[in-house]
Design a protein around this motif. Structure first.
Motif, PDB file in Angstrom:
ATOM      1  N   VAL A  71       0.831  -1.205   0.000  1.00 41.34           N
ATOM      2  CA  VAL A  71       0.000   0.000   0.000  1.00 41.34           C
ATOM      3  C   VAL A  71       0.867   1.256   0.000  1.00 41.34           C
ATOM      4  O   VAL A  71       0.633   2.184  -0.779  1.00 41.34           O
ATOM      5  CB  VAL A  71      -0.956   0.000   1.215  1.00 41.34           C
ATOM      6  CG1 VAL A  71      -1.722   1.310   1.302  1.00 41.34           C
ATOM      7  CG2 VAL A  71      -1.906  -1.173   1.140  1.00 41.34           C
ATOM      8  N   VAL A  72       1.867   1.288   0.867  1.00 40.36           N
ATOM      9  CA  VAL A  72       2.707   2.477   0.968  1.00 40.36           C
ATOM     10  C   VAL A  72       3.484   2.686  -0.334  1.00 40.36           C
ATOM     11  O   VAL A  72       3.632   3.823  -0.802  1.00 40.36           O
ATOM     12  CB  VAL A  72       3.629   2.401   2.202  1.00 40.36           C
ATOM     13  CG1 VAL A  72       4.607   3.566   2.235  1.00 40.36           C
ATOM     14  CG2 VAL A  72       2.793   2.371   3.488  1.00 40.36           C
ATOM     15  N   ARG A  73       3.942   1.625  -0.956  1.00 42.53           N
ATOM     16  CA  ARG A  73       4.654   1.777  -2.241  1.00 42.53           C
ATOM     17  C   ARG A  73       3.748   2.359  -3.321  1.00 42.53           C
ATOM     18  O   ARG A  73       4.195   3.148  -4.148  1.00 42.53           O
ATOM     19  CB  ARG A  73       5.247   0.442  -2.685  1.00 42.53           C
ATOM     20  CG  ARG A  73       6.496   0.089  -1.913  1.00 42.53           C
ATOM     21  CD  ARG A  73       7.131  -1.196  -2.363  1.00 42.53           C
ATOM     22  NE  ARG A  73       8.356  -1.420  -1.597  1.00 42.53           N
ATOM     23  CZ  ARG A  73       8.909  -2.599  -1.404  1.00 42.53           C
ATOM     24  NH1 ARG A  73       8.378  -3.689  -1.945  1.00 42.53           N
ATOM     25  NH2 ARG A  73      10.006  -2.705  -0.684  1.00 42.53           N
ATOM     26  N   MET A  74       2.468   1.985  -3.304  1.00 45.63           N
ATOM     27  CA  MET A  74       1.524   2.546  -4.282  1.00 45.63           C
ATOM     28  C   MET A  74       1.384   4.054  -4.126  1.00 45.63           C
ATOM     29  O   MET A  74       1.076   4.752  -5.088  1.00 45.63           O
ATOM     30  CB  MET A  74       0.138   1.915  -4.118  1.00 45.63           C
ATOM     31  CG  MET A  74      -0.020   0.584  -4.755  1.00 45.63           C
ATOM     32  SD  MET A  74      -1.755   0.069  -4.724  1.00 45.63           S
ATOM     33  CE  MET A  74      -1.906  -0.572  -3.061  1.00 45.63           C
ATOM     34  N   HIS A  75       1.582   4.548  -2.911  1.00 42.38           N
ATOM     35  CA  HIS A  75       1.396   5.965  -2.617  1.00 42.38           C
ATOM     36  C   HIS A  75       2.702   6.743  -2.557  1.00 42.38           C
ATOM     37  O   HIS A  75       2.706   7.913  -2.175  1.00 42.38           O
ATOM     38  CB  HIS A  75       0.652   6.117  -1.284  1.00 42.38           C
ATOM     39  CG  HIS A  75      -0.757   5.637  -1.340  1.00 42.38           C
ATOM     40  ND1 HIS A  75      -1.108   4.330  -1.119  1.00 42.38           N
ATOM     41  CD2 HIS A  75      -1.908   6.294  -1.614  1.00 42.38           C
ATOM     42  CE1 HIS A  75      -2.412   4.199  -1.247  1.00 42.38           C
ATOM     43  NE2 HIS A  75      -2.925   5.378  -1.549  1.00 42.38           N
ATOM     44  N   SER A  76       3.797   6.125  -2.953  1.00 36.92           N
ATOM     45  CA  SER A  76       5.117   6.747  -2.797  1.00 36.92           C
ATOM     46  C   SER A  76       5.731   7.156  -4.128  1.00 36.92           C
ATOM     47  O   SER A  76       5.311   6.709  -5.187  1.00 36.92           O
ATOM     48  CB  SER A  76       6.050   5.772  -2.075  1.00 36.92           C
ATOM     49  OG  SER A  76       5.578   5.511  -0.781  1.00 36.92           O
ATOM     50  N   GLY A  77       6.768   8.015  -4.011  1.00 40.96           N
ATOM     51  CA  GLY A  77       7.517   8.433  -5.182  1.00 40.96           C
ATOM     52  C   GLY A  77       6.853   9.526  -6.000  1.00 40.96           C
ATOM     53  O   GLY A  77       7.203   9.737  -7.158  1.00 40.96           O
ATOM     54  N   ASN A  78       5.910  10.236  -5.389  1.00 42.40           N
ATOM     55  CA  ASN A  78       5.176  11.271  -6.119  1.00 42.40           C
ATOM     56  C   ASN A  78       5.474  12.676  -5.636  1.00 42.40           C
ATOM     57  O   ASN A  78       4.758  13.616  -5.979  1.00 42.40           O
ATOM     58  CB  ASN A  78       3.669  11.004  -6.000  1.00 42.40           C
ATOM     59  CG  ASN A  78       3.293   9.667  -6.579  1.00 42.40           C
ATOM     60  OD1 ASN A  78       3.614   9.368  -7.719  1.00 42.40           O
ATOM     61  ND2 ASN A  78       2.635   8.846  -5.778  1.00 42.40           N
ATOM     62  N   GLY A  79       6.516  12.827  -4.831  1.00 43.50           N
ATOM     63  CA  GLY A  79       6.847  14.136  -4.289  1.00 43.50           C
ATOM     64  C   GLY A  79       5.834  14.572  -3.249  1.00 43.50           C
ATOM     65  O   GLY A  79       4.807  13.919  -3.040  1.00 43.50           O
ATOM     66  N   PRO A  80       6.111  15.681  -2.594  1.00 51.76           N
ATOM     67  CA  PRO A  80       5.170  16.203  -1.593  1.00 51.76           C
ATOM     68  C   PRO A  80       3.849  16.598  -2.252  1.00 51.76           C
ATOM     69  O   PRO A  80       3.825  17.081  -3.375  1.00 51.76           O
ATOM     70  CB  PRO A  80       5.886  17.433  -1.034  1.00 51.76           C
ATOM     71  CG  PRO A  80       7.326  17.239  -1.366  1.00 51.76           C
ATOM     72  CD  PRO A  80       7.346  16.470  -2.657  1.00 51.76           C
ATOM     73  N   HIS A  81       2.769  16.392  -1.542  1.00 48.51           N
ATOM     74  CA  HIS A  81       1.444  16.731  -2.071  1.00 48.51           C
ATOM     75  C   HIS A  81       0.514  17.134  -0.928  1.00 48.51           C
ATOM     76  O   HIS A  81      -0.553  16.548  -0.726  1.00 48.51           O
ATOM     77  CB  HIS A  81       0.859  15.578  -2.889  1.00 48.51           C
ATOM     78  CG  HIS A  81       1.105  14.219  -2.305  1.00 48.51           C
ATOM     79  ND1 HIS A  81       0.443  13.730  -1.205  1.00 48.51           N
ATOM     80  CD2 HIS A  81       1.977  13.263  -2.673  1.00 48.51           C
ATOM     81  CE1 HIS A  81       0.871  12.525  -0.940  1.00 48.51           C
ATOM     82  NE2 HIS A  81       1.804  12.216  -1.802  1.00 48.51           N
ATOM     83  N   ASP A  82       0.926  18.172  -0.207  1.00 50.50           N
ATOM     84  CA  ASP A  82       0.183  18.615   0.973  1.00 50.50           C
ATOM     85  C   ASP A  82      -1.244  19.060   0.656  1.00 50.50           C
ATOM     86  O   ASP A  82      -2.174  18.732   1.394  1.00 50.50           O
ATOM     87  CB  ASP A  82       0.943  19.743   1.684  1.00 50.50           C
ATOM     88  CG  ASP A  82       2.267  19.277   2.268  1.00 50.50           C
ATOM     89  OD1 ASP A  82       2.414  18.073   2.544  1.00 50.50           O
ATOM     90  OD2 ASP A  82       3.158  20.133   2.438  1.00 50.50           O
ATOM     91  N   GLU A  83      -1.414  19.818  -0.432  1.00 44.34           N
ATOM     92  CA  GLU A  83      -2.771  20.260  -0.770  1.00 44.34           C
ATOM     93  C   GLU A  83      -3.650  19.070  -1.121  1.00 44.34           C
ATOM     94  O   GLU A  83      -4.813  19.001  -0.697  1.00 44.34           O
ATOM     95  CB  GLU A  83      -2.761  21.256  -1.936  1.00 44.34           C
ATOM     96  CG  GLU A  83      -4.174  21.720  -2.269  1.00 44.34           C
ATOM     97  CD  GLU A  83      -4.246  22.654  -3.470  1.00 44.34           C
ATOM     98  OE1 GLU A  83      -5.369  23.057  -3.787  1.00 44.34           O
ATOM     99  OE2 GLU A  83      -3.207  22.966  -4.078  1.00 44.34           O
ATOM    100  N   MET A  84      -3.129  18.121  -1.860  1.00 45.32           N
ATOM    101  CA  MET A  84      -3.895  16.928  -2.202  1.00 45.32           C
ATOM    102  C   MET A  84      -4.287  16.174  -0.930  1.00 45.32           C
ATOM    103  O   MET A  84      -5.428  15.713  -0.803  1.00 45.32           O
ATOM    104  CB  MET A  84      -3.101  16.014  -3.135  1.00 45.32           C
ATOM    105  CG  MET A  84      -3.885  14.797  -3.584  1.00 45.32           C
ATOM    106  SD  MET A  84      -2.954  13.691  -4.668  1.00 45.32           S
ATOM    107  CE  MET A  84      -2.814  14.709  -6.124  1.00 45.32           C
ATOM    108  N   ASP A  85      -3.364  16.067   0.011  1.00 43.94           N
ATOM    109  CA  ASP A  85      -3.659  15.385   1.275  1.00 43.94           C
ATOM    110  C   ASP A  85      -4.781  16.103   2.021  1.00 43.94           C
ATOM    111  O   ASP A  85      -5.720  15.457   2.506  1.00 43.94           O
ATOM    112  CB  ASP A  85      -2.410  15.317   2.158  1.00 43.94           C
ATOM    113  CG  ASP A  85      -1.334  14.400   1.601  1.00 43.94           C
ATOM    114  OD1 ASP A  85      -1.622  13.613   0.678  1.00 43.94           O
ATOM    115  OD2 ASP A  85      -0.198  14.479   2.108  1.00 43.94           O
TER     116      ASP A  85
END
Length: 156
Positions: A71-85
């Protein structure tokens, strides 16, 4: 006292919540970007199984779909995304309303879990999915927040 999983309606309740959240994020102009390359047709069921396991339900996700590392790998490697979070959390809060999961303390516990998972475990490895440790276990969440799990490498 029931588990958070039971209080949320078990598998059926969390499947409704996952479907409501997914519908909301697909309609959000920022969060929908995460799904722009497509998603699995069973995304809602997999997400509900993951949440169920994290919230005190059966280990359906880890026994049938994958591990926390997956699961964590699916959500990783995309740079910071604070607004999306932030927007994903807002969509979750609205999905709680859509599903009628508004009574306290359940609403607060579910919000806290999702916000924690979104801003820690799912956004920890900005540079590369290859940085995610291979031995992660699904963090458990209860009425008192995150439960200690010696097998998890995701402490705060």
């Amino acid at each position: 006292m029931p588990t958070v999983y039971e209080a949320a309606g078990g598998a059926e309740g969390l499947t409704r919540l996952a479907a409501a959240w997914h519908e909301r994020v697909l309609a959000d102009e920022v969060v929908s970007h995460a799904f722009s390359r497509g998603y699995r047709p069973d995304h809602t069921e997999r997400l509900a199984a993951y949440w169920a396991e994290a919230l005190g339900g059966p280990p359906a996700y880890s026994s049938g779909y994958g591990s926390e590392t997956t699961v964590v790998r699916m959500h990783s490697g995309n740079g910071p995304h604070d607004e999306m979070d932030r927007r994903a959390i807002a969509c979750f809060d609205q999905a709680l309303i859509d599903c009628g999961l508004t009574e306290e303390p359940l609403r607060r516990v579910l919000h806290d879990y999702f916000a924690w998972a979104t801003t820690t475990t799912m956004s920890r490895y900005h540079d590369s999915a290859a940085d995610v440790p291979a031995d992660l276990t699904i963090p458990r969440w209860s009425w008192d927040g995150r439960q200690d799990d010696p097998g998890s490498s995701l402490g705060e």
